[in-house]
Design a protein around this motif. Structure first.
Motif, PDB file in Angstrom:
ATOM      1  N   VAL A 203      -8.390 -35.576 -33.655  1.00  0.00           N
ATOM      2  CA  VAL A 203      -9.615 -34.920 -34.093  1.00  0.00           C
ATOM      3  C   VAL A 203     -10.746 -35.295 -33.137  1.00  0.00           C
ATOM      4  O   VAL A 203     -10.861 -36.452 -32.731  1.00  0.00           O
ATOM      5  CB  VAL A 203      -9.978 -35.356 -35.540  1.00  0.00           C
ATOM      6  N   ALA A 204     -11.543 -34.322 -32.783  1.00  0.00           N
ATOM      7  CA  ALA A 204     -12.684 -34.568 -31.889  1.00  0.00           C
ATOM      8  C   ALA A 204     -13.985 -34.273 -32.624  1.00  0.00           C
ATOM      9  O   ALA A 204     -14.017 -33.493 -33.567  1.00  0.00           O
ATOM     10  CB  ALA A 204     -12.573 -33.694 -30.647  1.00  0.00           C
ATOM     11  N   ARG A 205     -15.039 -34.923 -32.170  1.00  0.00           N
ATOM     12  CA  ARG A 205     -16.374 -34.647 -32.696  1.00  0.00           C
ATOM     13  C   ARG A 205     -17.093 -33.819 -31.637  1.00  0.00           C
ATOM     14  O   ARG A 205     -17.250 -34.247 -30.493  1.00  0.00           O
ATOM     15  CB  ARG A 205     -17.126 -35.947 -32.958  1.00  0.00           C
ATOM     16  N   LEU A 206     -17.488 -32.620 -32.005  1.00  0.00           N
ATOM     17  CA  LEU A 206     -18.163 -31.718 -31.070  1.00  0.00           C
ATOM     18  C   LEU A 206     -19.656 -32.005 -31.060  1.00  0.00           C
ATOM     19  O   LEU A 206     -20.304 -32.041 -32.099  1.00  0.00           O
ATOM     20  CB  LEU A 206     -17.920 -30.258 -31.469  1.00  0.00           C
ATOM     21  N   VAL A 207     -20.168 -32.213 -29.847  1.00  0.00           N
ATOM     22  CA  VAL A 207     -21.603 -32.443 -29.652  1.00  0.00           C
ATOM     23  C   VAL A 207     -22.077 -31.433 -28.619  1.00  0.00           C
ATOM     24  O   VAL A 207     -21.420 -31.219 -27.608  1.00  0.00           O
ATOM     25  CB  VAL A 207     -21.866 -33.883 -29.145  1.00  0.00           C
ATOM     26  N   LEU A 208     -23.202 -30.802 -28.890  1.00  0.00           N
ATOM     27  CA  LEU A 208     -23.776 -29.867 -27.933  1.00  0.00           C
ATOM     28  C   LEU A 208     -24.881 -30.573 -27.170  1.00  0.00           C
ATOM     29  O   LEU A 208     -25.856 -31.038 -27.755  1.00  0.00           O
ATOM     30  CB  LEU A 208     -24.318 -28.626 -28.643  1.00  0.00           C
ATOM     31  N   SER A 209     -24.708 -30.642 -25.877  1.00  0.00           N
ATOM     32  CA  SER A 209     -25.678 -31.301 -25.006  1.00  0.00           C
ATOM     33  C   SER A 209     -26.470 -30.234 -24.268  1.00  0.00           C
ATOM     34  O   SER A 209     -25.901 -29.373 -23.595  1.00  0.00           O
ATOM     35  CB  SER A 209     -24.927 -32.190 -24.018  1.00  0.00           C
ATOM     36  N   GLU A 210     -27.778 -30.294 -24.393  1.00  0.00           N
ATOM     37  CA  GLU A 210     -28.607 -29.283 -23.753  1.00  0.00           C
ATOM     38  C   GLU A 210     -28.620 -29.486 -22.238  1.00  0.00           C
ATOM     39  O   GLU A 210     -28.827 -30.587 -21.737  1.00  0.00           O
ATOM     40  CB  GLU A 210     -30.036 -29.321 -24.294  1.00  0.00           C
ATOM     41  N   LYS A 211     -28.384 -28.387 -21.517  1.00  0.00           N
ATOM     42  CA  LYS A 211     -28.428 -28.408 -20.063  1.00  0.00           C
ATOM     43  C   LYS A 211     -29.879 -28.370 -19.610  1.00  0.00           C
ATOM     44  O   LYS A 211     -30.758 -27.911 -20.339  1.00  0.00           O
ATOM     45  CB  LYS A 211     -27.703 -27.187 -19.483  1.00  0.00           C
ATOM     46  N   GLU A 212     -30.107 -28.843 -18.379  1.00  0.00           N
ATOM     47  CA  GLU A 212     -31.452 -28.736 -17.814  1.00  0.00           C
ATOM     48  C   GLU A 212     -31.801 -27.262 -17.671  1.00  0.00           C
ATOM     49  O   GLU A 212     -30.938 -26.439 -17.374  1.00  0.00           O
ATOM     50  CB  GLU A 212     -31.500 -29.404 -16.435  1.00  0.00           C
ATOM     51  N   ARG A 213     -33.071 -26.958 -17.880  1.00  0.00           N
ATOM     52  CA  ARG A 213     -33.473 -25.561 -17.748  1.00  0.00           C
ATOM     53  C   ARG A 213     -34.817 -25.464 -17.052  1.00  0.00           C
ATOM     54  O   ARG A 213     -35.617 -26.390 -17.081  1.00  0.00           O
ATOM     55  CB  ARG A 213     -33.504 -24.875 -19.102  1.00  0.00           C
TER      56      ARG A 213
END
Length: 155
Positions: A100-110
């Motif tokens: 099982v994995a924990r999904l994390v959304l990391s914001e890209k530089e913009r």
């Protein structure tokens, strides 16, 4: 007659063409991953080396156990930890929790004015990473032994 992949005419004997492309060669010499039908058990050295390769400061997976704790466990409770890893290897299975994995959304530089973009990162269980590292090192060692033997990649 129509043409197939790589200029082989449809209807030709594909096996004959494959033999021309890949002539018989003696098998590569390599270390045995399987001895007498059995995969050799993990050793304490393999456990300690794999634990040292776990990267410090990484975010923990779903079990919220950081890699540093897995390293300590592998050192302080080495026999128990090794038995778990041996069991996984022997059965060819790992605990469901390790899958099982924990999904994390990391914001890209913009740039200014751009919409936010996110990079998905899957955080995995630390003990699962330890087991994977032990297996991966065995495979890396085997590949290294192939490279040391006669390299026939371009024969």
């Amino acid at each position: 007659m129509g043409r197939g992949m790589r200029g082989i005419a449809c209807g030709q004997n594909v096996m004959e063409e494959a033999r021309k492309l890949f002539p018989d060669q003696a098998p590569l010499e390599c270390t045995d991953l399987v001895v007498d039908g059995q995969v050799p058990a993990f050793t304490l050295d393999e456990l300690h080396e794999a634990a040292e390769r776990l990267r410090k400061g990484k975010a923990p997976g779903p079990g919220k156990i950081p890699p540093e704790v897995c390293k300590i466990y592998a050192k302080e409770c080495e026999k128990e930890c090794l038995e778990v890893m041996k069991s996984c290897l022997e059965k060819g299975q790992v605990p469901k929790e390790w899958k099982v994995a924990r999904l994390v959304l990391s914001e890209k530089e913009r740039k200014e004015g751009e919409k936010a973009k996110y990079r998905p990162i899957c955080l995995l269980n630390g003990m699962g990473k330890l087991c994977e590292e032990m297996l991966a090192e065995r495979l890396r060692n085997d590949v290294r032994s192939w490279k040391k033997s006669e390299c026939r990649q371009y024969d």
